[in-house]
Design an enzyme around this catalytic site. Structure first.
Site, PDB file in Angstrom:
ATOM      1  CB  THR A 219     -11.222 -37.336   0.331  1.00 27.56           C
ATOM      2  OG1 THR A 219     -11.336 -35.952   0.622  1.00 27.56           O
ATOM      3  CG2 THR A 219     -12.595 -37.944   0.245  1.00 27.56           C
ATOM      4  CB  ALA A 220      -7.270 -40.367  -1.488  1.00 26.58           C
TER       5      ALA A 220
ATOM      6  CB  ILE B 112     -14.767 -38.158  -4.163  1.00 23.67           C
ATOM      7  CG1 ILE B 112     -14.056 -36.927  -3.579  1.00 23.67           C
ATOM      8  CG2 ILE B 112     -15.212 -39.103  -3.034  1.00 23.67           C
ATOM      9  CD1 ILE B 112     -14.914 -36.045  -2.688  1.00 23.67           C
TER      10      ILE B 112
ATOM     11  CE  LYS C 118     -23.268 -32.941  -8.868  1.00 21.97           C
ATOM     12  NZ  LYS C 118     -21.872 -33.345  -9.080  1.00 21.97           N
TER      13      LYS C 118
ATOM     14  CG  LEU D 103      -5.818 -35.058  -5.435  1.00 19.64           C
ATOM     15  CD1 LEU D 103      -5.592 -33.810  -4.584  1.00 19.64           C
ATOM     16  CD2 LEU D 103      -6.566 -34.703  -6.709  1.00 19.64           C
TER      17      LEU D 103
ATOM     18  CD  GLU E  70     -20.019 -34.044 -16.028  1.00 20.57           C
ATOM     19  OE1 GLU E  70     -20.668 -34.490 -15.071  1.00 20.57           O
ATOM     20  OE2 GLU E  70     -20.551 -33.462 -16.993  1.00 20.57           O
TER      21      GLU E  70
HETATM   22  P1  FAD Z   1      -4.774 -34.574  -0.183  1.00 27.23           P
HETATM   23  O1  FAD Z   1      -6.068 -34.046   0.278  1.00 27.23           O
HETATM   24  O2  FAD Z   1      -3.778 -33.603  -0.708  1.00 27.23           O
HETATM   25  O3  FAD Z   1      -4.132 -35.374   1.030  1.00 27.23           O
HETATM   26  C1  FAD Z   1      -2.764 -35.723   1.037  1.00 27.23           C
HETATM   27  C2  FAD Z   1      -2.410 -36.307   2.385  1.00 27.23           C
HETATM   28  O4  FAD Z   1      -1.098 -36.819   2.335  1.00 27.23           O
HETATM   29  C3  FAD Z   1      -2.488 -35.335   3.547  1.00 27.23           C
HETATM   30  O5  FAD Z   1      -3.072 -35.940   4.660  1.00 27.23           O
HETATM   31  C4  FAD Z   1      -1.025 -35.054   3.842  1.00 27.23           C
HETATM   32  O6  FAD Z   1      -0.800 -34.724   5.187  1.00 27.23           O
HETATM   33  C5  FAD Z   1      -0.413 -36.398   3.508  1.00 27.23           C
HETATM   34  N1  FAD Z   1       1.025 -36.321   3.223  1.00 27.23           N
HETATM   35  C6  FAD Z   1       1.620 -35.807   2.135  1.00 27.23           C
HETATM   36  N2  FAD Z   1       2.958 -35.887   2.254  1.00 27.23           N
HETATM   37  C7  FAD Z   1       3.211 -36.460   3.453  1.00 27.23           C
HETATM   38  C8  FAD Z   1       4.396 -36.799   4.158  1.00 27.23           C
HETATM   39  N3  FAD Z   1       5.619 -36.534   3.665  1.00 27.23           N
HETATM   40  N4  FAD Z   1       4.280 -37.370   5.360  1.00 27.23           N
HETATM   41  C9  FAD Z   1       3.043 -37.642   5.879  1.00 27.23           C
HETATM   42  N5  FAD Z   1       1.890 -37.335   5.267  1.00 27.23           N
HETATM   43  C10 FAD Z   1       1.976 -36.751   4.068  1.00 27.23           C
HETATM   44  N6  FAD Z   1     -13.256 -34.201  -6.141  1.00 27.23           N
HETATM   45  C11 FAD Z   1     -14.566 -34.477  -6.251  1.00 27.23           C
HETATM   46  O7  FAD Z   1     -14.951 -35.640  -6.183  1.00 27.23           O
HETATM   47  N7  FAD Z   1     -15.469 -33.468  -6.402  1.00 27.23           N
HETATM   48  C12 FAD Z   1     -15.090 -32.190  -6.551  1.00 27.23           C
HETATM   49  O8  FAD Z   1     -15.946 -31.323  -6.666  1.00 27.23           O
HETATM   50  C13 FAD Z   1     -13.721 -31.885  -6.528  1.00 27.23           C
HETATM   51  N8  FAD Z   1     -13.266 -30.636  -6.715  1.00 27.23           N
HETATM   52  C14 FAD Z   1     -11.926 -30.401  -6.743  1.00 27.23           C
HETATM   53  C15 FAD Z   1     -11.432 -29.143  -7.087  1.00 27.23           C
HETATM   54  C16 FAD Z   1     -10.067 -28.922  -7.190  1.00 27.23           C
HETATM   55  C17 FAD Z   1      -9.566 -27.574  -7.589  1.00 27.23           C
HETATM   56  C18 FAD Z   1      -9.161 -29.962  -6.916  1.00 27.23           C
HETATM   57  C19 FAD Z   1      -7.670 -29.748  -6.990  1.00 27.23           C
HETATM   58  C20 FAD Z   1      -9.623 -31.203  -6.576  1.00 27.23           C
HETATM   59  C21 FAD Z   1     -11.003 -31.448  -6.523  1.00 27.23           C
HETATM   60  N9  FAD Z   1     -11.479 -32.697  -6.224  1.00 27.23           N
HETATM   61  C22 FAD Z   1     -12.817 -32.954  -6.304  1.00 27.23           C
HETATM   62  C23 FAD Z   1     -10.565 -33.757  -5.881  1.00 27.23           C
HETATM   63  C24 FAD Z   1     -10.547 -33.962  -4.399  1.00 27.23           C
HETATM   64  O9  FAD Z   1     -10.228 -32.766  -3.734  1.00 27.23           O
HETATM   65  C25 FAD Z   1      -9.499 -34.996  -4.099  1.00 27.23           C
HETATM   66  O10 FAD Z   1      -9.696 -36.107  -4.915  1.00 27.23           O
HETATM   67  C26 FAD Z   1      -9.584 -35.457  -2.708  1.00 27.23           C
HETATM   68  O11 FAD Z   1      -9.569 -34.388  -1.836  1.00 27.23           O
HETATM   69  C27 FAD Z   1      -8.499 -36.410  -2.397  1.00 27.23           C
HETATM   70  O12 FAD Z   1      -7.280 -35.784  -2.172  1.00 27.23           O
HETATM   71  P2  FAD Z   1      -6.135 -36.696  -1.647  1.00 27.23           P
HETATM   72  O13 FAD Z   1      -6.595 -37.368  -0.414  1.00 27.23           O
HETATM   73  O14 FAD Z   1      -5.653 -37.552  -2.766  1.00 27.23           O
HETATM   74  O15 FAD Z   1      -4.948 -35.670  -1.340  1.00 27.23           O
END
Ligand code: FAD
Length: 497
Positions: A15-16, A345, A78, A332, A341
């Site tokens: 998502t990020a 996102i 929501k 993350l 809360e």
């Molecule tokens: P990730 O989804 O982990 O994505 C990481 C990316 O980096 C992936 O595409 C991966 O392939 C890539 N990557 C990593 N290493 C490499 C590499 N070496 N080479 C190439 N690519 C790589 N947020 C809310 O707003 N509401 C909620 O209700 C909510 N509930 C949650 C519950 C839990 C238990 C958790 C842990 C989180 C929750 N979140 C929630 C947070 C939300 O899930 C995250 O903020 C969101 O999904 C963003 O994740 P991200 O994109 O930072 O990381």
């Protein structure tokens, strides 16, 4: 350092990553190229389904059609979060996106209500004057186009975050974002500045960039593994460090709110989507084993599970600098506050908007970086304090976890807020706090913190006028309810589901 920023590389396609790529391309895409690298083999964290109302702003900026967005992401509406068993067992309260009553002559509504309760024997509570609460508990929703700001129904969405990322990917690619699939195995830094110059993929390809957005998830591939930026650990305030997620079949009636149900060493989320329920148990490994946590979650699913449990480990806190050299951590990789809360996102969204405001077109200047980091720190700390409030103000005596949470030392900033409120209900919004006074009010009161008095401004009205004001406001808030369809009817009418 002074090199112009022409190429932005986003690392990660969760998502990020996709939200960052889409917003940057949409807003300043004429000035920069955007490339996103993600690894299918590594995948995404695969959770995160509840949001807060500002998501509608970013969706608008991206030009998303709301009905299409709801269909594409299997989203529901929501209006609130219902906190169950948080103060004591078998009791609940709502934290809604609405506001109770209406302020009058600079005085917040709850002071008037408190005066009426103390002097006139009034028995209603703040939620009786909140349309979001009234609609949520009756399972109703419609988009209200009232000119009167007190007749409003602010809302956010529950959605499938994986589908949202895919939807944003389609949009981004259409706008010209280049997607590269592959695993980053090495990173080259500039020998003098330490800035990141090149990403090396497993198959030998190289990707050059001027500015890197690290959206690589908990691992913090650039911000931590390469730049060693450090992490401020907040687990002494927010000790939950594990989550288990299990999707289950959808409920017959789709609730327009998230349920947050406290258990003996943490809490469970229940998020209604169009095609399924999202469920998860957040808990503290010092007090509960994974097996016990899984047992509690499995025993508390309303419907049949649809997949195996997904076990996630985390540490609450924030990256010491969210912008370090030419790397900005978003999502993350920038830190994590537990999802109580639904702020993660949102923090992605504010990080990208902040980056746009501080965008280093003419080179990365220390002042820009410092400003970005200062704002990020304030924002994370404010959200942190709000989340701690739910834990500290509990009266549960049925487990060591809750007893310890009640007596833990808390940040001075939060203690100050609680003390001000306890005395006579004063609440102040500082530094653009994401949570406005009605949010603090609902959680303070819901967790059992009651002011012992009200602000004297509430005396500036005769008892008769005060009673009339309460009756009128209640009526105004209740009136729209009759017209509202059920949440399921709304989804059917609005997006054909
Ligand atoms: P990730 O989804 O982990 O994505 C990481 C990316 O980096 C992936 O595409 C991966 O392939 C890539 N990557 C990593 N290493 C490499 C590499 N070496 N080479 C190439 N690519 C790589 N947020 C809310 O707003 N509401 C909620 O209700 C909510 N509930 C949650 C519950 C839990 C238990 C958790 C842990 C989180 C929750 N979140 C929630 C947070 C939300 O899930 C995250 O903020 C969101 O999904 C963003 O994740 P991200 O994109 O930072 O990381």
């Amino acid at each position: 350092m002074n090199r112009k920023v022409k190429r932005v590389v986003v690392v990660g396609g969760g998502t990020a990553g996709w939200l960052s790529a889409a917003v940057i391309k949409k807003v300043i895409g004429n000035a920069v190229e955007v490339e996103l690298v993600e690894s299918d083999a590594i995948g995404t964290v695969g959770v995160g389904e509840a949001t807060i109302p500002p998501i509608r702003l970013i969706n608008n900026v991206l030009g998303l059609d709301e009905a299409e967005f709801l269909r594409e992401t299997n989203a529901t509406i929501k209006l609130a979060i219902k906190f169950e068993n948080w103060r004591v067992k078998d009791e609940g309260y709502f934290h809604t996106f609405g506001a109770p009553g209406q302020s009058y002559a600079f005085c917040h509504f709850h002071h008037f209500l408190k005066r009426a309760q103390m002097e006139l024997g009034e028995t209603s509570n703040i939620w009786d004057y909140d349309l979001n609460y009234l609609a949520a508990k009756d399972n109703k929703f419609a988009k209200i186009n009232s000119k009167d700001p007190i007749v409003d129904l602010p809302y956010a969405y529950h959605f499938d975050a994986g589908l949202y990322a895919q939807y944003l990917r389609k949009l981004s690619e259409k706008m010209g974002v280049v997607r590269t699939e592959g695993k980053i195995t090495d990173v080259t830094q500039h020998p003098d500045s330490g800035f990141i110059d090149l990403l090396h993929l497993e198959d030998g390809r190289e990707i050059q960039g001027d500015l890197f957005i690290d959206c690589s998830g908990f691992r913090g591939l650039l911000i931590q593994q390469k730049l060693n930026t450090g992490y401020e650990d907040w687990s002494h305030w927010l000790p939950c460090d594990r989550a288990i997620a299990i999707p289950s079949e959808r409920l017959e009636h789709t609730l327009p709110y998230t349920r947050s149900i406290a258990h003996t060493a943490g809490w469970q989320w229940r998020i209604p989507l169009q095609h399924r329920n999202g469920n998860g148990h957040v808990y503290c490994s010092n007090y509960m084993s994974d097996d016990e946590a899984l047992q509690i979650l499995s025993g508390n699913l309303d419907t049949k599970p649809l997949a195996d449990p997904n076990f996630i480990k985390f540490k609450t806190g924030r990256r010491r600098k969210q912008w370090n050299k030419n790397v900005i951590a978003v999502g993350l990789s920038s830190g994590f506050l537990e999802p109580l809360e639904s702020t993660s996102i949102h923090l992605i969204q504010t990080a990208v908007v902040r980056l746009l405001h501080t965008f280093p077109h003419d080179g990365i200047k220390p002042e820009l970086v410092a400003e970005y980091n200062k704002q990020s720190q304030i924002e994370f700390e404010q959200v942190r304090d709000f989340i701690i409030l739910h834990y500290i103000a509990n009266e549960r005596d049925d487990s060591q976890f809750w007893r310890d949470m009640r007596t833990m030392p808390i940040p001075d900033s939060l203690r100050h807020k609680i003390e001000l409120f306890k005395e006579d209900g004063r609440l102040f919004r500082e530094n653009n706090d994401l949570f406005l006074e009605p949010s603090w009010l609902q959680v303070m009161m819901g967790q059992g913190i009651q002011p012992s008095d009200y602000h004297p401004m509430a005396n500036n009205m005769s008892p008769e006028k005060l009673q009339m004001m309460l009756q009128t406001l209640k009526k105004i808030k209740e009136e729209p309810l009759q017209q509202l369809p059920s949440h399921d009817q709304f989804l059917k009418q609005f997006c054909g589901r």
